[in-house]
Write a protein that holds these residues in place. Structure first.
Motif, PDB file in Angstrom:
ATOM      1  N   VAL A  12       0.848  -1.189   0.000  1.00  0.00           N
ATOM      2  CA  VAL A  12       0.000   0.000   0.000  1.00  0.00           C
ATOM      3  C   VAL A  12       0.881   1.235   0.000  1.00  0.00           C
ATOM      4  CG1 VAL A  12      -1.919  -1.135   1.183  1.00  0.00           C
ATOM      5  CG2 VAL A  12      -0.164   0.063   2.513  1.00  0.00           C
ATOM      6  N   GLN A  13       0.276   2.357  -0.316  1.00  0.00           N
ATOM      7  CA  GLN A  13       0.988   3.616  -0.244  1.00  0.00           C
ATOM      8  C   GLN A  13       0.830   4.234   1.138  1.00  0.00           C
ATOM      9  OE1 GLN A  13      -0.427   5.923  -3.635  1.00  0.00           O
ATOM     10  NE2 GLN A  13       1.274   5.132  -4.859  1.00  0.00           N
ATOM     11  N   VAL A  14       1.683   5.181   1.422  1.00  0.00           N
ATOM     12  CA  VAL A  14       1.618   5.887   2.702  1.00  0.00           C
ATOM     13  C   VAL A  14       0.205   6.423   2.924  1.00  0.00           C
ATOM     14  CG1 VAL A  14       2.394   7.950   3.912  1.00  0.00           C
ATOM     15  CG2 VAL A  14       4.046   6.527   2.734  1.00  0.00           C
ATOM     16  N   GLY A  15      -0.280   6.222   4.131  1.00  0.00           N
ATOM     17  CA  GLY A  15      -1.622   6.668   4.472  1.00  0.00           C
ATOM     18  C   GLY A  15      -2.706   5.641   4.217  1.00  0.00           C
ATOM     19  N   MET A  83      -5.038  -1.783  10.363  1.00  0.00           N
ATOM     20  CA  MET A  83      -3.923  -0.852  10.306  1.00  0.00           C
ATOM     21  C   MET A  83      -4.297   0.319   9.406  1.00  0.00           C
ATOM     22  SD  MET A  83      -0.750  -3.542  10.023  1.00  0.00           S
ATOM     23  CE  MET A  83      -1.114  -3.922   8.319  1.00  0.00           C
ATOM     24  N   ASN A  84      -4.355   1.502   9.978  1.00  0.00           N
ATOM     25  CA  ASN A  84      -4.679   2.723   9.245  1.00  0.00           C
ATOM     26  C   ASN A  84      -3.491   3.676   9.264  1.00  0.00           C
ATOM     27  OD1 ASN A  84      -7.334   1.738   8.899  1.00  0.00           O
ATOM     28  ND2 ASN A  84      -7.992   2.686  10.827  1.00  0.00           N
ATOM     29  N   SER A  85      -3.542   4.649   8.388  1.00  0.00           N
ATOM     30  CA  SER A  85      -2.491   5.676   8.319  1.00  0.00           C
ATOM     31  C   SER A  85      -1.107   5.043   8.284  1.00  0.00           C
ATOM     32  CB  SER A  85      -2.609   6.633   9.518  1.00  0.00           C
ATOM     33  OG  SER A  85      -3.880   7.248   9.540  1.00  0.00           O
ATOM     34  N   LEU A  86      -0.951   4.078   7.413  1.00  0.00           N
ATOM     35  CA  LEU A  86       0.295   3.327   7.366  1.00  0.00           C
ATOM     36  C   LEU A  86       1.465   4.198   6.933  1.00  0.00           C
ATOM     37  CD1 LEU A  86      -1.130   0.006   5.972  1.00  0.00           C
ATOM     38  CD2 LEU A  86       0.233   0.223   8.054  1.00  0.00           C
ATOM     39  N   GLU A  89       7.729   2.988   7.801  1.00  0.00           N
ATOM     40  CA  GLU A  89       8.341   2.251   8.905  1.00  0.00           C
ATOM     41  C   GLU A  89       7.473   1.113   9.422  1.00  0.00           C
ATOM     42  OE1 GLU A  89       7.938   5.570   8.621  1.00  0.00           O
ATOM     43  OE2 GLU A  89       7.458   6.486  10.575  1.00  0.00           O
ATOM     44  N   ASP A  90       6.261   0.989   8.930  1.00  0.00           N
ATOM     45  CA  ASP A  90       5.411  -0.151   9.269  1.00  0.00           C
ATOM     46  C   ASP A  90       5.719  -1.360   8.387  1.00  0.00           C
ATOM     47  OD1 ASP A  90       2.720   2.175   9.676  1.00  0.00           O
ATOM     48  OD2 ASP A  90       3.891   1.216  11.259  1.00  0.00           O
ATOM     49  N   THR A  91       6.556  -1.177   7.392  1.00  0.00           N
ATOM     50  CA  THR A  91       6.930  -2.278   6.500  1.00  0.00           C
ATOM     51  C   THR A  91       7.627  -3.380   7.286  1.00  0.00           C
ATOM     52  OG1 THR A  91       7.119  -0.845   4.555  1.00  0.00           O
ATOM     53  CG2 THR A  91       8.350  -2.922   4.522  1.00  0.00           C
ATOM     54  N   ALA A  92       7.077  -4.583   7.218  1.00  0.00           N
ATOM     55  CA  ALA A  92       7.594  -5.717   7.995  1.00  0.00           C
ATOM     56  C   ALA A  92       6.770  -6.953   7.676  1.00  0.00           C
ATOM     57  CB  ALA A  92       7.517  -5.424   9.488  1.00  0.00           C
ATOM     58  N   VAL A  93       7.243  -8.092   8.162  1.00  0.00           N
ATOM     59  CA  VAL A  93       6.431  -9.296   8.184  1.00  0.00           C
ATOM     60  C   VAL A  93       5.711  -9.316   9.527  1.00  0.00           C
ATOM     61  CG1 VAL A  93       6.384 -11.799   8.057  1.00  0.00           C
ATOM     62  CG2 VAL A  93       8.038 -10.508   6.679  1.00  0.00           C
ATOM     63  N   VAL A 119       3.772  -6.914   4.916  1.00  0.00           N
ATOM     64  CA  VAL A 119       3.173  -5.596   4.720  1.00  0.00           C
ATOM     65  C   VAL A 119       4.254  -4.666   4.198  1.00  0.00           C
ATOM     66  CG1 VAL A 119       2.151  -3.594   5.852  1.00  0.00           C
ATOM     67  CG2 VAL A 119       1.418  -5.905   6.496  1.00  0.00           C
ATOM     68  N   THR A 120       3.988  -4.042   3.059  1.00  0.00           N
ATOM     69  CA  THR A 120       4.936  -3.114   2.463  1.00  0.00           C
ATOM     70  C   THR A 120       4.244  -1.782   2.233  1.00  0.00           C
ATOM     71  OG1 THR A 120       6.082  -4.943   1.355  1.00  0.00           O
ATOM     72  CG2 THR A 120       6.506  -2.710   0.545  1.00  0.00           C
TER      73      THR A 120
END
Length: 123
Positions: A12-15, A83-86, A89-93, A119-120
Protein backbone atom coordinates in the motif's frame (compact mmCIF):
# COMPACT_ATOMS: atom_id res chain seq x y z
CA UNK A 1 -0.93 -25.68 21.35
CA UNK A 2 -1.83 -22.61 19.37
CA UNK A 3 -1.39 -23.05 15.64
CA UNK A 4 -1.84 -19.87 13.66
CA UNK A 5 -2.01 -18.67 10.09
CA UNK A 6 -1.75 -15.01 9.19
CA UNK A 7 -3.13 -13.33 6.08
CA UNK A 8 -4.19 -9.97 4.70
CA UNK A 9 -0.84 -8.34 4.03
CA UNK A 10 0.00 -6.49 0.84
CA UNK A 11 1.54 -3.39 -0.67
CA UNK A 12 0.00 0.00 0.00
CA UNK A 13 0.99 3.62 -0.24
CA UNK A 14 1.62 5.89 2.70
CA UNK A 15 -1.62 6.67 4.47
CA UNK A 16 -3.31 3.50 3.27
CA UNK A 17 -4.98 0.76 5.29
CA UNK A 18 -4.81 -2.99 5.61
CA UNK A 19 -6.61 -5.54 7.76
CA UNK A 20 -4.63 -8.56 8.89
CA UNK A 21 -6.25 -11.79 10.02
CA UNK A 22 -4.94 -14.55 12.24
CA UNK A 23 -6.75 -17.88 12.43
CA UNK A 24 -5.99 -20.26 15.27
CA UNK A 25 -6.49 -23.87 14.29
CA UNK A 26 -5.22 -25.23 17.57
CA UNK A 27 -8.48 -24.56 19.41
CA UNK A 28 -6.65 -22.82 22.24
CA UNK A 29 -7.56 -19.36 21.02
CA UNK A 30 -10.31 -18.71 23.52
CA UNK A 31 -8.03 -19.51 26.46
CA UNK A 32 -5.31 -17.02 25.59
CA UNK A 33 -4.52 -13.39 25.17
CA UNK A 34 -3.53 -12.87 21.53
CA UNK A 35 -1.01 -10.53 20.04
CA UNK A 36 0.65 -9.28 16.90
CA UNK A 37 4.37 -8.87 16.33
CA UNK A 38 6.36 -7.66 13.35
CA UNK A 39 9.86 -8.06 12.01
CA UNK A 40 11.46 -5.65 9.58
CA UNK A 41 14.52 -6.62 7.52
CA UNK A 42 17.65 -6.62 9.66
CA UNK A 43 15.71 -6.00 12.85
CA UNK A 44 14.46 -8.11 15.73
CA UNK A 45 10.84 -9.10 16.01
CA UNK A 46 8.92 -6.52 18.02
CA UNK A 47 5.59 -6.38 19.80
CA UNK A 48 2.80 -4.46 18.06
CA UNK A 49 -0.50 -5.10 19.84
CA UNK A 50 -2.30 -7.49 22.17
CA UNK A 51 -5.85 -8.19 23.24
CA UNK A 52 -6.92 -9.84 26.47
CA UNK A 53 -8.53 -13.24 26.64
CA UNK A 54 -11.91 -11.63 27.23
CA UNK A 55 -11.38 -9.09 24.47
CA UNK A 56 -12.09 -6.24 26.87
CA UNK A 57 -8.59 -4.81 27.05
CA UNK A 58 -6.12 -3.92 24.32
CA UNK A 59 -2.48 -2.92 24.39
CA UNK A 60 -0.35 -1.21 21.74
CA UNK A 61 3.22 -0.25 21.18
CA UNK A 62 3.79 3.48 21.13
CA UNK A 63 4.68 3.36 17.45
CA UNK A 64 1.22 2.15 16.37
CA UNK A 65 -1.05 3.58 19.07
CA UNK A 66 -3.89 5.54 17.54
CA UNK A 67 -3.40 4.00 14.10
CA UNK A 68 -3.81 0.23 14.64
CA UNK A 69 -6.73 -1.61 16.23
CA UNK A 70 -6.63 -5.20 17.44
CA UNK A 71 -9.82 -7.25 17.81
CA UNK A 72 -10.91 -10.86 18.07
CA UNK A 73 -13.77 -12.99 16.84
CA UNK A 74 -14.32 -16.02 19.08
CA UNK A 75 -16.75 -18.01 16.92
CA UNK A 76 -14.24 -17.98 14.09
CA UNK A 77 -11.09 -18.35 16.22
CA UNK A 78 -9.70 -15.27 14.55
CA UNK A 79 -7.81 -12.18 15.63
CA UNK A 80 -7.57 -9.07 13.48
CA UNK A 81 -5.25 -6.11 13.17
CA UNK A 82 -6.75 -3.09 11.45
CA UNK A 83 -3.92 -0.85 10.31
CA UNK A 84 -4.68 2.72 9.24
CA UNK A 85 -2.49 5.68 8.32
CA UNK A 86 0.29 3.33 7.37
CA UNK A 87 3.86 4.62 7.24
CA UNK A 88 6.98 3.27 5.50
CA UNK A 89 8.34 2.25 8.90
CA UNK A 90 5.41 -0.15 9.27
CA UNK A 91 6.93 -2.28 6.50
CA UNK A 92 7.59 -5.72 8.00
CA UNK A 93 6.43 -9.30 8.18
CA UNK A 94 3.59 -9.49 10.69
CA UNK A 95 3.04 -12.48 12.95
CA UNK A 96 0.40 -13.40 15.50
CA UNK A 97 0.68 -15.55 18.59
CA UNK A 98 -0.85 -16.34 21.92
CA UNK A 99 0.88 -13.97 24.32
CA UNK A 100 1.77 -13.43 27.94
CA UNK A 101 3.23 -10.37 29.57
CA UNK A 102 6.25 -10.60 31.84
CA UNK A 103 9.04 -8.34 33.02
CA UNK A 104 10.37 -8.13 29.47
CA UNK A 105 7.02 -7.12 28.03
CA UNK A 106 4.69 -9.09 25.78
CA UNK A 107 6.06 -12.47 24.75
CA UNK A 108 5.00 -15.41 22.64
CA UNK A 109 3.24 -17.82 25.01
CA UNK A 110 4.19 -20.97 23.15
CA UNK A 111 2.73 -20.53 19.68
CA UNK A 112 4.63 -22.02 16.80
CA UNK A 113 5.40 -19.00 14.66
CA UNK A 114 3.52 -19.02 11.38
CA UNK A 115 4.91 -17.79 8.08
CA UNK A 116 3.60 -14.31 8.75
CA UNK A 117 2.17 -11.90 6.26
CA UNK A 118 4.20 -9.24 4.46
CA UNK A 119 3.17 -5.60 4.72
CA UNK A 120 4.94 -3.11 2.46
CA UNK A 121 4.26 0.62 2.66
CA UNK A 122 5.71 2.80 -0.07
CA UNK A 123 5.96 6.57 -0.26
Amino acid sequence: QVQVAESGGGSVQVGGSLRLSCVDSGRAFIQRAMGWFRQAPGKEREFVAAISRSGDTTYYSDSVKGRFTISRDYPHNTAYLQMNSLKPEDTAVYYCAAVVRDSRGWQNAGTNWGQGTQVTVSS
